[in-house]
Design a protein around this motif. Structure first.
Motif, PDB file in Angstrom:
ATOM      1  N   GLU A   1       0.821  -1.216   0.000  1.00 37.71           N
ATOM      2  CA  GLU A   1       0.000   0.000   0.000  1.00 37.71           C
ATOM      3  C   GLU A   1       0.854   1.263   0.000  1.00 37.71           C
ATOM      4  O   GLU A   1       0.332   2.373   0.074  1.00 37.71           O
ATOM      5  N   GLY A   2       2.169   1.088  -0.060  1.00 36.24           N
ATOM      6  CA  GLY A   2       3.059   2.239  -0.085  1.00 36.24           C
ATOM      7  C   GLY A   2       3.173   2.963   1.247  1.00 36.24           C
ATOM      8  O   GLY A   2       3.457   4.168   1.287  1.00 36.24           O
ATOM      9  N   ILE A   3       2.971   2.260   2.336  1.00 37.69           N
ATOM     10  CA  ILE A   3       2.972   2.869   3.671  1.00 37.69           C
ATOM     11  C   ILE A   3       4.340   2.692   4.333  1.00 37.69           C
ATOM     12  O   ILE A   3       4.912   1.600   4.331  1.00 37.69           O
ATOM     13  N   HIS A   4       4.856   3.781   4.896  1.00 39.83           N
ATOM     14  CA  HIS A   4       6.121   3.758   5.627  1.00 39.83           C
ATOM     15  C   HIS A   4       5.976   2.868   6.859  1.00 39.83           C
ATOM     16  O   HIS A   4       4.976   2.937   7.583  1.00 39.83           O
ATOM     17  N   THR A   5       6.982   2.038   7.114  1.00 37.49           N
ATOM     18  CA  THR A   5       6.923   1.083   8.218  1.00 37.49           C
ATOM     19  C   THR A   5       8.094   1.271   9.172  1.00 37.49           C
ATOM     20  O   THR A   5       9.215   1.581   8.758  1.00 37.49           O
TER      21      THR A   5
END
Length: 252
Positions: A107-111
């Motif tokens: 989802e292109g989310i920073h982790t």
């Protein structure tokens, strides 16, 4: 039950667990047993109830958890934020955490992850590291006997994993030192940590001042309090810790 993860809290609008606006997922279960643990409700590896009968710990599938996390995606995008895995210790549920991280990256989310560092290194490198953008790594005690006494485990794996991670990771690895009066916030311990980090070429870290609010959580769980220090750290106490830490790395 690697198809489900045991989570005891999901906190939105977090600003201290990484860049931007973040949602922090708290995994239940921890291999350590620090006597000052800020989240004692996250220690046990199974659901439990507090003295009021409130359940602590819920099983989620990745899809169920992603449904909740994606509600905050607009805030992540606008602020440069993302999702942080915390606990407890997320690496204790390695399979599920890996699947969640991969779903977040799709989802292109920073982790990010907040970890005690007590994990199987090769599994972490293979199953979690490729899908992480940031690691907060706790370093509490340099003396092995003190680590066993106050955290319930030797620190040798923690320190070794940190050294290996610095060599392998292509992402920021930020050491964090909790300042626990009389335990970690001593001249000997802080200077030892500073020397260890300096030897590894680490030039910055996060010092986390003591917060006494965790003891209320123990009372709600009906558990004994094994460490007593009621007040927050004063600015003077914090400065003393900073001085211990920084002066030990200055050339003589």
């Amino acid at each position: 039950m690697s198809d489900k993860g045991l989570i005891f809290d999901i906190k939105r609008d977090c600003s201290e667990d990484g860049p931007g606006i973040r949602t922090t997922v708290f995994f239940k279960g921890c291999p350590l047993s620090c006597i000052w643990c800020q989240n004692p409700e996250g220690k046990a590896v199974k659901p439990e109830t507090d003295i009021h009968g409130k359940q602590i710990g819920t099983w989620y599938t990745v899809d169920e958890l992603m449904y909740r996390l994606l509600q905050d995606k607009p805030f992540f995008i606008s602020s440069g934020g993302g999702v942080t895995l915390s606990g407890g210790e997320a690496t204790l549920q390695m399979d599920f955490a890996s699947k969640l991280l991969q779903a977040l990256k799709r989802e292109g989310i920073h982790t990010a992850i907040e970890t005690s560092g007590f994990f199987d290194y090769q599994r972490f490198k293979d199953e979690m590291l490729p899908w992480l953008d940031l690691i907060y790594y706790d370093i509490k005690l340099m003396d092995e006997a003190a680590s066993q006494q106050y955290c319930g485990q030797s620190n040798l794996r923690i320190l070794d994993n940190f050294s290996r991670l610095l060599a392998d990771a292509r992402i920021p690895v930020i050491p964090r030192i909790p300042l626990i009066p009389g335990i970690t916030a001593t001249k000997e311990n802080l200077q030892g940590i500073a020397a260890f980090l300096d030897k590894h070429g680490v030039k910055s870290c996060a010092l986390m001042p003591y917060n006494p609010l965790w003891s209320d959580k123990l009372q709600k769980l009906g558990l004994p309090i094994r460490y007593q220090h009621k007040g927050f750290m004063t600015p003077a106490e914090q400065k003393t810790c900073i001085d211990y830490f920084t002066k030990s790395t200055q050339p003589t």
